[in-house]
Scaffold this motif. Structure first.
Motif, PDB file in Angstrom:
ATOM      1  N   VAL A  32      16.133  -9.847  73.677  1.00  0.00           N
ATOM      2  CA  VAL A  32      15.237  -9.975  72.590  1.00  0.00           C
ATOM      3  C   VAL A  32      15.697 -11.431  71.751  1.00  0.00           C
ATOM      4  O   VAL A  32      14.628 -12.036  71.162  1.00  0.00           O
ATOM      5  CB  VAL A  32      15.387  -8.629  71.874  1.00  0.00           C
ATOM      6  N   MET A  33      16.924 -11.435  71.399  1.00  0.00           N
ATOM      7  CA  MET A  33      17.267 -12.585  70.526  1.00  0.00           C
ATOM      8  C   MET A  33      17.004 -13.928  71.236  1.00  0.00           C
ATOM      9  O   MET A  33      16.679 -14.788  70.601  1.00  0.00           O
ATOM     10  CB  MET A  33      18.712 -12.318  69.921  1.00  0.00           C
ATOM     11  N   ARG A  34      17.400 -14.027  72.682  1.00  0.00           N
ATOM     12  CA  ARG A  34      17.150 -15.255  73.340  1.00  0.00           C
ATOM     13  C   ARG A  34      15.752 -15.670  73.290  1.00  0.00           C
ATOM     14  O   ARG A  34      15.457 -16.699  73.491  1.00  0.00           O
ATOM     15  CB  ARG A  34      17.822 -14.913  74.612  1.00  0.00           C
ATOM     16  N   SER A  35      14.932 -14.721  73.534  1.00  0.00           N
ATOM     17  CA  SER A  35      13.358 -14.708  73.523  1.00  0.00           C
ATOM     18  C   SER A  35      12.745 -15.094  72.193  1.00  0.00           C
ATOM     19  O   SER A  35      11.592 -15.272  72.184  1.00  0.00           O
ATOM     20  CB  SER A  35      12.672 -13.634  74.290  1.00  0.00           C
ATOM     21  N   ARG A  36      13.440 -14.803  71.160  1.00  0.00           N
ATOM     22  CA  ARG A  36      13.015 -15.055  69.692  1.00  0.00           C
ATOM     23  C   ARG A  36      11.845 -14.045  69.535  1.00  0.00           C
ATOM     24  O   ARG A  36      10.741 -14.698  69.114  1.00  0.00           O
ATOM     25  CB  ARG A  36      12.856 -16.563  69.493  1.00  0.00           C
ATOM     26  N   ILE A  37      11.894 -12.916  70.020  1.00  0.00           N
ATOM     27  CA  ILE A  37      10.625 -11.984  69.712  1.00  0.00           C
ATOM     28  C   ILE A  37      11.115 -11.038  68.688  1.00  0.00           C
ATOM     29  O   ILE A  37      12.081 -10.663  68.049  1.00  0.00           O
ATOM     30  CB  ILE A  37      10.794 -11.051  71.004  1.00  0.00           C
ATOM     31  N   LYS A  38       9.815 -10.934  67.650  1.00  0.00           N
ATOM     32  CA  LYS A  38       9.936 -10.199  66.530  1.00  0.00           C
ATOM     33  C   LYS A  38       9.010  -8.952  66.657  1.00  0.00           C
ATOM     34  O   LYS A  38       7.793  -9.342  66.797  1.00  0.00           O
ATOM     35  CB  LYS A  38       9.826 -11.197  65.223  1.00  0.00           C
ATOM     36  N   VAL A  39       9.314  -7.627  66.554  1.00  0.00           N
ATOM     37  CA  VAL A  39       8.479  -6.452  66.587  1.00  0.00           C
ATOM     38  C   VAL A  39       7.948  -6.074  65.401  1.00  0.00           C
ATOM     39  O   VAL A  39       8.841  -5.980  64.541  1.00  0.00           O
ATOM     40  CB  VAL A  39       9.251  -5.556  67.533  1.00  0.00           C
ATOM     41  N   MET A  40       6.631  -6.118  65.315  1.00  0.00           N
ATOM     42  CA  MET A  40       6.235  -5.708  63.982  1.00  0.00           C
ATOM     43  C   MET A  40       5.871  -4.317  63.951  1.00  0.00           C
ATOM     44  O   MET A  40       5.635  -3.660  65.203  1.00  0.00           O
ATOM     45  CB  MET A  40       4.795  -6.406  63.596  1.00  0.00           C
ATOM     46  N   GLY A  41       5.645  -3.708  62.770  1.00  0.00           N
ATOM     47  CA  GLY A  41       5.661  -2.091  62.737  1.00  0.00           C
ATOM     48  C   GLY A  41       4.433  -1.458  63.332  1.00  0.00           C
ATOM     49  O   GLY A  41       4.538  -0.609  64.106  1.00  0.00           O
ATOM     50  N   SER A  42       3.093  -2.255  63.091  1.00  0.00           N
ATOM     51  CA  SER A  42       1.976  -1.556  63.600  1.00  0.00           C
ATOM     52  C   SER A  42       0.992  -2.893  63.812  1.00  0.00           C
ATOM     53  O   SER A  42       1.282  -3.762  63.110  1.00  0.00           O
ATOM     54  CB  SER A  42       1.510  -0.404  62.966  1.00  0.00           C
TER      55      SER A  42
END
Length: 497
Positions: free
Chosen positions: A452-462
């Motif tokens: 996840v950190m390598r792909s620079r993905i940020k997951v939003m709540g909804s």
């Protein structure tokens, strides 16, 4: 400004409980033994001299209630002490009990029996004079308080509430005393005033057996920045008072281990609390609670090598010998010494209702400690070591096995106690498999986090959450299998496989 910042006026609300409510003494707390105490070595005169005020009167009346041989002497001493106060109601109560005790021992008329047993007649003149003096003093203190309030002098108002509380306490009106002490809270202008207010409330709450209130005000006192402003000696004195009060509350509520830890923090040179406890009480309460709840390591580290608590044990040499005998596995001697002092313990108003429970816990701990190093034990030898019969020992062991305190089984025919054999090989393999599964889950979680950190993905709540005014992505936007998080999980799974 009050040291308790943000505190609401006590007249409007009170925390943690409404102090203006009427409190009744909880007689269920001080449970007395089922029978009477016949065999005791208590020196009543020195025992009474260790206390003052209501503590002395309550303890003498408890002794009179439980010990017929000391009943007359204890009531005479209580009658003499109560006449030094304004408590006319308790004077009449004690005199009535004294007269009843004399009537139970003789059939002589009251007047003759009073002379024969040195019992003074009811002093109605003293009651009348004392009641008038108490009323006049109450009127004066109340007038002074009203004047202080009209002049808005906070220090004088606080002192006026304290004086009223002291007067009500001397008259035996505990509920009004608690109200006055608590109302002084809003007029405390220094940390010393706040601590003194808390100690006064703690003292009266103990008289009323209101143990939740005691613990609440101990916590309040500990949060006051008092000790940094005072010298070391004053700080130790206050700390010791708070520790023994907390220990007493924990013990009466059945929290023996917490009580033991509180009593072990007391300092002998600063146990100056005759309104509640004596140093001998601290030694007795702390030693018994520690024996009932501490294991060998804790007993050695917290009690035997405790230089401060050693001084308390010097006051009660029998308790010191009991602790050393228990630690050295001399259980027969330990239990015999405990039986020798049991009568004296029942004469303590706070300890009486807990003696049997503490003794049972001490005996159970001794049995567990005795058997712990053995694969099997002869119950005849074990019974001899504990001064009991084999039948009674078998019943005790059965209860301990059912409670899970001893992992063993009993051979009733051969009278042998066998430890249950544990397959160490299977246990080791089982623990290894559990650790392997845990490591597997942790490793997968770490790989997923790294992906996840390598792909620079940020997951939003909804889908409705946003950042900087831009709506966040919704998981439903991705067809099944195209969700980046799902793909990363699959990658993490394949990596670990």
């Amino acid at each position: 400004m009050s040291v308790f910042a943000g505190a609401a006026p006590m007249q409007d609300s009170a925390e943690p409980m409404q102090v203006d409510a009427y409190y009744e003494e909880n007689d269920n707390i001080h449970t007395t033994p089922g029978g009477t105490v016949e065999n005791t070595t208590l020196d009543l005169e020195s025992y009474a001299a260790s206390y003052s005020g209501l503590a002395k009167l309550h303890r003498l009346m408890h002794v009179a209630k439980c010990c017929p041989s000391y009943r007359l002497e204890a009531l005479r001493m209580a009658l003499s002490s109560v006449m030094l106060t304004f408590n006319t109601a308790m004077y009449q109560q004690i005199h009535k009990k004294l007269q009843e005790a004399v009537n139970n021992q003789t059939r002589l008329p009251d007047a003759v029996a009073g002379v024969a047993y040195n019992i003074p007649p009811l002093d109605t003149q003293w009651i009348e004079v004392t009641s008038k003096q108490a009323a006049l003093r109450l009127e004066k203190l109340d007038t002074d308080l009203k004047n202080y309030k009209s002049n808005s002098i906070k220090e004088c108002i606080r002192q006026g509430h304290d004086d009223l509380g002291d007067h009500y306490l001397e008259c035996g009106d505990l509920n009004n005393a608690l109200k006055c002490y608590s109302r002084a809270r809003d007029y405390c202008v220094s940390s010393m005033h706040c601590v003194n207010m808390c100690l006064n409330v703690i003292k009266v709450s103990i008289y009323l057996s209101n143990w939740s209130h005691v613990l609440s005000y101990i916590n309040k006192a500990e949060t006051v920045p008092y000790f940094a402003e005072q010298g070391k000696e004053i700080g130790l004195s206050i700390t010791t008072k708070l520790r023994v009060a907390a220990g007493l509350a924990d013990m009466v509520c059945g929290r023996y281990k917490a009580a033991a830890k509180q009593f072990l923090q007391a300092n002998l040179d600063h146990v100056d609390f005759p309104e509640l406890l004596s140093p001998n009480n601290v030694a007795s309460y702390g030693a018994l609670c520690a024996l009932a709840t501490f294991d060998r390591q804790e007993l050695q580290r917290l009690v035997i090598t405790n230089s401060s608590f050693k001084l308390f044990l010097e006051l009660e040499s029998s308790l010191r010998d009991i602790i050393l005998s228990f630690y050295e596995s001399k259980y027969a001697k330990c239990l015999k010494l405990l039986d020798d002092i049991k009568g004296n313990l029942f004469l303590d108003m706070y300890l009486a209702g807990h003696v049997d429970d503490l003794y049972n816990q001490i005996r159970s701990r001794a049995l567990c400690q005795y058997f712990s190093p053995y694969a099997s034990a002869d119950m005849y030898r074990m019974a001899a070591a504990f001064n009991t019969t084999v039948t009674a020992l078998e019943d005790e062991l059965m209860n301990l096995i059912q409670d899970g305190k001893i992992n063993a089984r009993i051979d009733s025919h051969s009278k042998v106690l066998y430890a249950k054999n544990v397959d160490q090989r299977s246990t080791t393999f089982g623990k290894s498999l559990e650790n392997g599964t845990d490591v597997h889950h942790r490793t997968r979680a770490l790989i997923l986090r790294a992906a996840v950190m390598r792909s620079r993905i940020k997951v939003m709540g909804s889908s409705t959450s946003s950042r900087d005014g831009v709506p966040g992505p919704d998981a439903s936007q991705f067809p099944l299998g195209d969700n980046p998080i799902s793909r990363l999980v699959q990658l993490a799974g394949s990596a670990t496989a």
